[in-house]
Write an enzyme that holds these catalytic residues in place. Structure first.
Site, PDB file in Angstrom:
ATOM      1  N   VAL A   7       0.918  -1.165   0.043  1.00  0.00           N
ATOM      2  CA  VAL A   7      -0.032  -0.086  -0.060  1.00  0.00           C
ATOM      3  C   VAL A   7       0.815   1.263  -0.009  1.00  0.00           C
ATOM      4  O   VAL A   7       1.400   1.637   1.090  1.00  0.00           O
ATOM      5  CB  VAL A   7      -0.929   0.022   1.258  1.00  0.00           C
ATOM      6  CG1 VAL A   7      -1.887   1.218   1.219  1.00  0.00           C
ATOM      7  CG2 VAL A   7      -1.854  -1.087   1.394  1.00  0.00           C
ATOM      8  N   GLY A   8       0.892   1.958  -1.308  1.00  0.00           N
ATOM      9  CA  GLY A   8       1.701   3.126  -1.261  1.00  0.00           C
ATOM     10  C   GLY A   8       0.870   4.264  -1.247  1.00  0.00           C
ATOM     11  O   GLY A   8      -0.345   4.257  -1.383  1.00  0.00           O
ATOM     12  N   ASN A   9       1.229   5.575  -1.261  1.00  0.00           N
ATOM     13  CA  ASN A   9       0.688   6.657  -1.228  1.00  0.00           C
ATOM     14  C   ASN A   9      -0.285   7.047  -2.553  1.00  0.00           C
ATOM     15  O   ASN A   9      -1.228   7.457  -2.451  1.00  0.00           O
ATOM     16  CB  ASN A   9       1.418   8.056  -1.033  1.00  0.00           C
ATOM     17  CG  ASN A   9       2.206   8.236   0.382  1.00  0.00           C
ATOM     18  OD1 ASN A   9       1.452   8.118   1.386  1.00  0.00           O
ATOM     19  ND2 ASN A   9       3.504   7.598   0.503  1.00  0.00           N
ATOM     20  N   THR A  10       0.313   6.521  -3.597  1.00  0.00           N
ATOM     21  CA  THR A  10      -0.274   6.475  -5.134  1.00  0.00           C
ATOM     22  C   THR A  10      -0.909   5.473  -5.287  1.00  0.00           C
ATOM     23  O   THR A  10      -2.194   5.435  -5.803  1.00  0.00           O
ATOM     24  CB  THR A  10       0.769   7.053  -6.055  1.00  0.00           C
ATOM     25  OG1 THR A  10       1.333   8.166  -5.592  1.00  0.00           O
ATOM     26  CG2 THR A  10      -0.114   7.291  -7.396  1.00  0.00           C
ATOM     27  N   ASN A  11      -0.535   4.129  -5.296  1.00  0.00           N
ATOM     28  CA  ASN A  11      -0.838   2.856  -5.732  1.00  0.00           C
ATOM     29  C   ASN A  11      -0.957   1.759  -4.747  1.00  0.00           C
ATOM     30  O   ASN A  11      -0.013   1.833  -3.951  1.00  0.00           O
ATOM     31  CB  ASN A  11      -0.303   2.513  -7.006  1.00  0.00           C
ATOM     32  CG  ASN A  11      -0.523   3.395  -8.192  1.00  0.00           C
ATOM     33  OD1 ASN A  11      -1.570   3.609  -8.577  1.00  0.00           O
ATOM     34  ND2 ASN A  11       0.707   3.831  -8.811  1.00  0.00           N
ATOM     35  N   ASP A 109       7.549   0.418   3.732  1.00  0.00           N
ATOM     36  CA  ASP A 109       7.879   0.182   2.202  1.00  0.00           C
ATOM     37  C   ASP A 109       9.396  -0.206   2.176  1.00  0.00           C
ATOM     38  O   ASP A 109       9.784  -0.872   1.643  1.00  0.00           O
ATOM     39  CB  ASP A 109       7.354   1.163   1.518  1.00  0.00           C
ATOM     40  CG  ASP A 109       7.665   2.727   2.149  1.00  0.00           C
ATOM     41  OD1 ASP A 109       8.011   2.835   3.381  1.00  0.00           O
ATOM     42  OD2 ASP A 109       7.724   3.468   1.175  1.00  0.00           O
ATOM     43  N   ASP A 129      14.038   3.156  -4.052  1.00  0.00           N
ATOM     44  CA  ASP A 129      12.764   3.000  -4.210  1.00  0.00           C
ATOM     45  C   ASP A 129      12.312   4.312  -4.760  1.00  0.00           C
ATOM     46  O   ASP A 129      12.099   5.373  -4.230  1.00  0.00           O
ATOM     47  CB  ASP A 129      11.873   2.719  -3.084  1.00  0.00           C
ATOM     48  CG  ASP A 129      10.634   1.950  -3.367  1.00  0.00           C
ATOM     49  OD1 ASP A 129      10.100   2.395  -4.626  1.00  0.00           O
ATOM     50  OD2 ASP A 129      10.134   1.217  -2.690  1.00  0.00           O
ATOM     51  N   THR A 132       6.352   7.683  -4.776  1.00  0.00           N
ATOM     52  CA  THR A 132       5.778   8.722  -4.507  1.00  0.00           C
ATOM     53  C   THR A 132       7.005   9.854  -4.014  1.00  0.00           C
ATOM     54  O   THR A 132       7.101  10.967  -4.209  1.00  0.00           O
ATOM     55  CB  THR A 132       4.428   8.910  -3.516  1.00  0.00           C
ATOM     56  OG1 THR A 132       3.724   7.992  -4.248  1.00  0.00           O
ATOM     57  CG2 THR A 132       3.871  10.277  -3.408  1.00  0.00           C
ATOM     58  N   THR A 184       8.508  22.968 -25.530  1.00  0.00           N
ATOM     59  CA  THR A 184       8.157  22.964 -23.878  1.00  0.00           C
ATOM     60  C   THR A 184       7.972  21.623 -23.351  1.00  0.00           C
ATOM     61  O   THR A 184       8.368  21.286 -22.369  1.00  0.00           O
ATOM     62  CB  THR A 184       6.589  23.921 -23.831  1.00  0.00           C
ATOM     63  OG1 THR A 184       7.062  25.053 -24.480  1.00  0.00           O
ATOM     64  CG2 THR A 184       6.318  24.095 -22.486  1.00  0.00           C
TER      65      THR A 184
END
Length: 255
Positions: A7-11, A109, A129, A132, A184
């Site tokens: 369980v990560g902050n994004t995924n 993590d 790693d 995020t 850009t």
């Protein structure tokens, strides 16, 4: 067969492992508003979609840096797998020592990555790693986590650029063919990727300058972009966290 959940902050990444082999993997966005029933329904759809019988899963390991979803996620494990999950944290056997000022503050993590590094590679190691946040952790040859650094992740840096600069829109993060960026989009890509490669190389070289030579192992979603752009990373393993959780399961269940 076991299920490992990172369980990560994004995924949220989910792996189904037979020994050290990953037989299926899934990725969800991290949402703090899912109920245990919603998580259980997602597990049902994912597992049955791959033809995997949840009754064959003998254990579940969770590594999480998002405490707010843990109550519903843990309850969903009871409902779907009828199992008590191992939650990576205090009291769980890992086989490594943590000698930072506050060992309990080290994220799960980072622990699972270091465990995999220690048991799968000969140390000393620098384990990176790219998530995020990007973490650079040093593990001595005897399996002691001695220190680490944390910086904004590549995508986190990109989002700050998109959100703070009114005329710069969201772009794909990839390495341009040349540093001679003439529009850009490639200018943003070049600044992000070449800049991050520079950061990575500097930090690795600085660590080695102070502690000596070490093997460098990288993981994390966008880590491959950096790995392909430099020669200071020895190996890229996208499944390092899964392997660490498998090792932790074996250590705590006597296999």
């Amino acid at each position: 067969m076991i299920t490992v959940i990172d369980v990560g902050n994004t995924n949220i990444t989910i792996g189904v492992m037979d020994g050290m082999d990953i037989i299926a993997s899934f990725r969800l966005t991290t949402s703090q508003r899912r109920t245990s029933d919603e998580f259980a329904a997602i597990f049902y759809a994912l597992f049955h979609g791959k033809g995997i019988d949840e009754a064959q899963v003998e254990g579940v390991v969770i590594s999480s840096v998002v405490p707010k979803i843990m109550h519903s996620l843990r309850n969903s494990i009871y409902k779907f797998f009828d199992l008590e999950p191992i939650i990576v944290g205090a009291g769980v056997k890992t086989g490594i020592q943590i000698k930072t000022e506050n060992p309990k503050a080290v994220g799960a993590d980072r622990i699972v990555d270091l465990v995999a590094g220690h048991y799968l590679h000969e140390g000393p190691l620098i384990v990176i790693d790219f998530g995020t946040a990007t973490t650079y952790d040093y593990l001595s040859g005897d399996g002691t986590f001695e220190f680490g650094l944390i910086s904004p992740g590549i995508e986190t840096s990109a989002m700050a650029l998109w959100n703070k600069a009114a005329q710069l829109s969201e772009i794909e993060i990839k390495k341009p063919n040349s540093i001679r960026c003439k529009n850009t989009i490639t200018s943003m890509q070049g600044g992000l990727v070449f800049g991050y490669i520079g950061q990575t190389e500097y930090i690795i070289n600085k660590i080695k300058e102070e502690v000596g030579e070490a093997k460098v192992i990288a993981t994390g979603g966008l880590g491959r972009i950096i790995y392909n752009g430099t020669d200071v990373i020895d190996e890229y393993d996208p499944n390092l966290s899964f392997k660490g959780m498998r090792i932790i399961y074996d250590k705590n269940c006597g296999n």
